[in-house]
Enzyme design. Structure first.
Site, PDB file in Angstrom:
ATOM      1  N   GLN A 136       0.802  -1.215   0.041  1.00  0.00           N
ATOM      2  CA  GLN A 136      -0.033  -0.021  -0.032  1.00  0.00           C
ATOM      3  C   GLN A 136       0.758   1.433  -0.055  1.00  0.00           C
ATOM      4  O   GLN A 136       1.881   1.333   0.807  1.00  0.00           O
ATOM      5  CB  GLN A 136      -0.806  -0.017   1.591  1.00  0.00           C
ATOM      6  CG  GLN A 136      -2.488   1.361   1.301  1.00  0.00           C
ATOM      7  CD  GLN A 136      -3.065   0.303   2.285  1.00  0.00           C
ATOM      8  OE1 GLN A 136      -3.369  -0.326   2.469  1.00  0.00           O
ATOM      9  NE2 GLN A 136      -2.860   1.680   3.293  1.00  0.00           N
ATOM     10  N   GLY A 137       0.380   2.227  -1.019  1.00  0.00           N
ATOM     11  CA  GLY A 137       1.039   3.418  -0.596  1.00  0.00           C
ATOM     12  C   GLY A 137       0.382   4.325  -0.952  1.00  0.00           C
ATOM     13  O   GLY A 137      -1.004   4.477  -1.358  1.00  0.00           O
ATOM     14  N   TYR A 138       0.108   5.070  -0.845  1.00  0.00           N
ATOM     15  CA  TYR A 138      -0.173   7.120  -0.678  1.00  0.00           C
ATOM     16  C   TYR A 138       0.349   7.736  -1.407  1.00  0.00           C
ATOM     17  O   TYR A 138       1.494   8.319  -1.627  1.00  0.00           O
ATOM     18  CB  TYR A 138      -0.218   7.782   0.415  1.00  0.00           C
ATOM     19  CG  TYR A 138      -0.826   7.039   1.187  1.00  0.00           C
ATOM     20  CD1 TYR A 138      -2.285   6.710   1.432  1.00  0.00           C
ATOM     21  CD2 TYR A 138      -0.422   5.347   2.585  1.00  0.00           C
ATOM     22  CE1 TYR A 138      -3.142   6.118   2.676  1.00  0.00           C
ATOM     23  CE2 TYR A 138      -1.162   5.161   3.073  1.00  0.00           C
ATOM     24  CZ  TYR A 138      -2.689   5.104   3.666  1.00  0.00           C
ATOM     25  OH  TYR A 138      -2.821   3.732   4.091  1.00  0.00           O
ATOM     26  N   ILE A 139      -0.612   8.862  -2.599  1.00  0.00           N
ATOM     27  CA  ILE A 139      -0.226   9.198  -3.489  1.00  0.00           C
ATOM     28  C   ILE A 139      -0.107  10.439  -3.177  1.00  0.00           C
ATOM     29  O   ILE A 139       0.732  11.704  -2.974  1.00  0.00           O
ATOM     30  CB  ILE A 139      -0.956   9.336  -4.709  1.00  0.00           C
ATOM     31  CG1 ILE A 139      -0.827   8.303  -5.622  1.00  0.00           C
ATOM     32  CG2 ILE A 139      -0.579  10.126  -5.497  1.00  0.00           C
ATOM     33  CD1 ILE A 139      -1.133   7.644  -6.478  1.00  0.00           C
TER      34      ILE A 139
END
Length: 158
Positions: free
Chosen positions: A27-30
């Protein structure tokens, strides 16, 4: 408007029951706004998802959540935008006491952290829920345990 109504806890330990389904999640956040709004990318098994969550302005446990499936190329092109704001975890999902429980076992810099979440159909259901003892302390709405904070700042100093 799809709502997410959940309560989140921090168990001290977890042994997955035989009925649990395990999913590996990257999971990664933009984008993360000060009001808690987030735009995230997730790879869950063979799926790639773009998600947006935002607070409703009411209960801490209630947020609007919209997700869209992405193709591999779209995901691959967007993933570099999440550098410095990522986490990896295994999610175990199973039914118990009439609810579906999601236990996240974090990896990498977050190794050792466990969280348990239950999603509900209404605020009344969430308020009526009595968690089992093994759930530990409730961390619903605690900023340090939000995935976006864990991905950008690591474990809280608690």
């Amino acid at each position: 408007m799809p709502l997410e109504i959940e309560r989140k806890f921090r168990p001290a330990s977890f042994e997955p029951p035989g009925t649990a389904v395990r999913e590996h999640i990257e999971q990664g956040y933009i984008a993360i706004k000060d009001d808690g709004t987030e735009v995230r990318l997730r790879r869950i098994g063979g799926s790639r998802v773009l998600g947006v969550k935002r607070a409703t302005g009411g209960e801490a446990s209630v947020r609007v959540e919209v997700e869209r499936e992405l193709g591999e190329q779209e995901f691959t092109e967007l993933w570099p935008a999440t550098a410095g704001a990522r986490l990896v975890k295994d999610r175990y999902t199973f039914a118990s006491a009439g609810v579906t429980i999601h236990v996240d076992v974090y990896q990498g810099e977050l190794t050792g952290l466990l969280t348990a979440e239950v999603e509900f159909g209404s605020v009344a259901e969430a308020e009526a829920f009595t968690p089992p003892d093994w759930f530990g302390v409730e961390i619903t709405g605690v900023r340090g345990y939000k995935n976006q904070t864990l991905a950008t700042r690591g474990l809280p100093e608690s």
